[in-house]
Design a protein around this motif. Structure first.
Motif, PDB file in Angstrom:
ATOM      1  N   LYS A  40       6.199  58.572  54.011  1.00  0.00           N
ATOM      2  CA  LYS A  40       5.995  59.749  53.157  1.00  0.00           C
ATOM      3  C   LYS A  40       6.018  59.400  51.673  1.00  0.00           C
ATOM      4  O   LYS A  40       5.277  59.997  50.888  1.00  0.00           O
ATOM      5  CB  LYS A  40       7.024  60.839  53.483  1.00  0.00           C
ATOM      6  CG  LYS A  40       8.477  60.498  53.257  1.00  0.00           C
ATOM      7  CD  LYS A  40       9.368  61.652  53.696  1.00  0.00           C
ATOM      8  CE  LYS A  40      10.819  61.390  53.344  1.00  0.00           C
ATOM      9  NZ  LYS A  40      11.356  60.181  54.030  1.00  0.00           N
ATOM     10  N   THR A  41       6.840  58.432  51.266  1.00  0.00           N
ATOM     11  CA  THR A  41       6.858  58.032  49.863  1.00  0.00           C
ATOM     12  C   THR A  41       5.575  57.295  49.499  1.00  0.00           C
ATOM     13  O   THR A  41       5.029  57.480  48.395  1.00  0.00           O
ATOM     14  CB  THR A  41       8.083  57.150  49.565  1.00  0.00           C
ATOM     15  OG1 THR A  41       9.279  57.903  49.831  1.00  0.00           O
ATOM     16  CG2 THR A  41       8.096  56.712  48.110  1.00  0.00           C
ATOM     17  N   GLY A  49      -1.650  58.352  42.404  1.00  0.00           N
ATOM     18  CA  GLY A  49      -2.424  57.247  41.864  1.00  0.00           C
ATOM     19  C   GLY A  49      -1.659  55.986  41.563  1.00  0.00           C
ATOM     20  O   GLY A  49      -2.198  55.063  40.935  1.00  0.00           O
ATOM     21  N   LEU A  50      -0.404  55.880  42.026  1.00  0.00           N
ATOM     22  CA  LEU A  50       0.345  54.641  41.854  1.00  0.00           C
ATOM     23  C   LEU A  50      -0.075  53.595  42.869  1.00  0.00           C
ATOM     24  O   LEU A  50       0.070  52.391  42.642  1.00  0.00           O
ATOM     25  CB  LEU A  50       1.855  54.908  41.966  1.00  0.00           C
ATOM     26  CG  LEU A  50       2.489  55.701  40.830  1.00  0.00           C
ATOM     27  CD1 LEU A  50       3.970  55.922  41.101  1.00  0.00           C
ATOM     28  CD2 LEU A  50       2.293  54.995  39.496  1.00  0.00           C
ATOM     29  N   ARG A  77      -4.693  62.845  35.501  1.00  0.00           N
ATOM     30  CA  ARG A  77      -3.249  62.575  35.434  1.00  0.00           C
ATOM     31  C   ARG A  77      -2.546  63.503  34.445  1.00  0.00           C
ATOM     32  O   ARG A  77      -1.349  63.742  34.572  1.00  0.00           O
ATOM     33  CB  ARG A  77      -3.014  61.105  35.091  1.00  0.00           C
ATOM     34  CG  ARG A  77      -3.385  60.162  36.239  1.00  0.00           C
ATOM     35  CD  ARG A  77      -2.882  58.751  36.006  1.00  0.00           C
ATOM     36  NE  ARG A  77      -3.121  57.915  37.166  1.00  0.00           N
ATOM     37  CZ  ARG A  77      -4.117  57.031  37.269  1.00  0.00           C
ATOM     38  NH1 ARG A  77      -4.962  56.875  36.271  1.00  0.00           N
ATOM     39  NH2 ARG A  77      -4.261  56.299  38.363  1.00  0.00           N
ATOM     40  N   THR A  78      -3.275  64.018  33.460  1.00  0.00           N
ATOM     41  CA  THR A  78      -2.657  64.990  32.551  1.00  0.00           C
ATOM     42  C   THR A  78      -2.402  66.314  33.263  1.00  0.00           C
ATOM     43  O   THR A  78      -1.652  67.153  32.756  1.00  0.00           O
ATOM     44  CB  THR A  78      -3.537  65.245  31.316  1.00  0.00           C
ATOM     45  OG1 THR A  78      -4.733  65.942  31.693  1.00  0.00           O
ATOM     46  CG2 THR A  78      -3.903  63.948  30.620  1.00  0.00           C
ATOM     47  N   GLU A  79      -3.030  66.518  34.415  1.00  0.00           N
ATOM     48  CA  GLU A  79      -2.844  67.750  35.180  1.00  0.00           C
ATOM     49  C   GLU A  79      -1.717  67.618  36.201  1.00  0.00           C
ATOM     50  O   GLU A  79      -1.476  68.534  36.980  1.00  0.00           O
ATOM     51  CB  GLU A  79      -4.152  68.103  35.893  1.00  0.00           C
ATOM     52  CG  GLU A  79      -5.326  68.317  34.949  1.00  0.00           C
ATOM     53  CD  GLU A  79      -6.648  68.454  35.673  1.00  0.00           C
ATOM     54  OE1 GLU A  79      -6.642  68.677  36.907  1.00  0.00           O
ATOM     55  OE2 GLU A  79      -7.707  68.325  35.019  1.00  0.00           O
ATOM     56  N   MET A  80      -1.019  66.465  36.200  1.00  0.00           N
ATOM     57  CA  MET A  80       0.044  66.212  37.163  1.00  0.00           C
ATOM     58  C   MET A  80       1.405  66.234  36.481  1.00  0.00           C
ATOM     59  O   MET A  80       1.563  65.721  35.367  1.00  0.00           O
ATOM     60  CB  MET A  80      -0.143  64.839  37.828  1.00  0.00           C
ATOM     61  CG  MET A  80      -1.416  64.667  38.603  1.00  0.00           C
ATOM     62  SD  MET A  80      -1.526  62.985  39.290  1.00  0.00           S
ATOM     63  CE  MET A  80      -3.109  63.047  40.101  1.00  0.00           C
ATOM     64  N   GLY A  81       2.382  66.828  37.155  1.00  0.00           N
ATOM     65  CA  GLY A  81       3.770  66.759  36.717  1.00  0.00           C
ATOM     66  C   GLY A  81       4.594  66.082  37.797  1.00  0.00           C
ATOM     67  O   GLY A  81       4.270  66.177  38.983  1.00  0.00           O
ATOM     68  N   MET A  82       5.658  65.385  37.399  1.00  0.00           N
ATOM     69  CA  MET A  82       6.470  64.628  38.349  1.00  0.00           C
ATOM     70  C   MET A  82       7.949  64.872  38.112  1.00  0.00           C
ATOM     71  O   MET A  82       8.416  64.826  36.968  1.00  0.00           O
ATOM     72  CB  MET A  82       6.171  63.126  38.211  1.00  0.00           C
ATOM     73  CG  MET A  82       6.849  62.255  39.230  1.00  0.00           C
ATOM     74  SD  MET A  82       6.049  62.361  40.851  1.00  0.00           S
ATOM     75  CE  MET A  82       7.360  61.722  41.924  1.00  0.00           C
ATOM     76  N   VAL A  83       8.668  65.163  39.196  1.00  0.00           N
ATOM     77  CA  VAL A  83      10.127  65.263  39.158  1.00  0.00           C
ATOM     78  C   VAL A  83      10.662  64.149  40.040  1.00  0.00           C
ATOM     79  O   VAL A  83      10.447  64.150  41.256  1.00  0.00           O
ATOM     80  CB  VAL A  83      10.619  66.633  39.654  1.00  0.00           C
ATOM     81  CG1 VAL A  83      12.151  66.688  39.635  1.00  0.00           C
ATOM     82  CG2 VAL A  83      10.037  67.752  38.792  1.00  0.00           C
TER      83      VAL A  83
END
Length: 250
Positions: A40-41, A49-50, A77-83
């Motif tokens: 899953k990770t 995209g990593l 990528r500017t449309e993505m947020g990451m927690v």
């Protein structure tokens, strides 16, 4: 919406994702669950995209990542947020500076515009007035809320959360679940959460994807996960203390 079509990923000769096809819906909390090492990770890393899958396609609102130019990928990528799982706040930065960081990196807004957005995001996660504090001065739950504020700073269409309840007590975990659900609905984002927390699964899972040994083994919702006849899913779910109690009627 994000569409995953026949995605496979290899590390050497080992296939860690095997022909996965699924959809993650706009305006819903989409969960990816599975045992450690299930893939899953790796799937989430492919989504952001990593990592790049050797086979298959990932489409973001109809845009095929594989066919995008470098500039188009940068825009996406500017449309993505990451927690991140551990919040990943910069210890040497104030909370204001942490939340402003993606705005500094990805926008050409004035300082005043960025500060207005920072204050809005902090207010939205109930951290108004914490601008000048440092991460070391916050509790675990406050750090997660600050990380969420940073994750939504650029008004993302897609929000990715990796184990957002890791290390939190049950009450704080519930608050984080509620916050993620609220901002997903309020901002109509496509939110994808990797989680082991069965409380989160049962309370927030509007679209649940169960990964088993690199394969998509079940898709459903919080309303039918506890009554599924999928043996692999049941072995995973009912190994958890909470669901053992539910099964026994306690």
């Amino acid at each position: 919406m994000i569409e995953v079509k026949n995605v496979s990923k290899y590390f050497g000769d080992k296939k860690v994702l095997d022909n996965i096809s699924t959809q993650f819906y706009e305006g819903k909390v989409n969960l990816v669950i599975g045992r450690s090492g299930s893939g899953k990770t790796v799937l989430m890393k492919c989504l952001i995209g990593l990592l790049y899958p050797e086979e298959g396609d990932i489409l973001y609102s109809g845009r095929n990542f594989n066919l995008l130019s470098d500039d188009e990928k940068k825009q996406l990528r500017t449309e993505m947020g990451m927690v991140f799982q551990g919040s990943a706040l910069f210890d040497s930065m104030t909370i204001q500076e942490n939340v402003m960081f993606p705005l500094d990196m990805l926008t050409d807004q004035s300082f005043e515009e960025k500060l207005e957005r920072v204050n809005f995001c902090l207010q939205r996660v109930d951290l108004s007035g914490s601008n000048g504090l440092y991460p070391a001065e916050l509790s675990g739950g406050m750090k997660k809320r600050a990380a969420i504020a940073r994750g939504i700073a650029c008004q993302p269409q897609y929000l990715f959360c990796d184990e957002p309840n890791s290390g939190l007590d049950p009450k704080t975990s519930l608050l984080i679940d509620q916050l993620i659900t609220e901002i997903t609905h309020d901002f109509n984002m496509t939110t994808i959460v990797n989680t082991h927390d069965l409380n989160s699964v049962i309370t927030t899972g509007e679209n649940i994807n169960f990964i088993y040994e690199g394969e998509l083994a079940w898709v459903g919702t919080k309303d039918n996960i506890l009554i599924s006849d999928n043996e692999l899913l049941n072995d995973f779910i009912y190994a958890q203390p909470l669901t053992q109690m539910i099964r026994k009627g306690l």
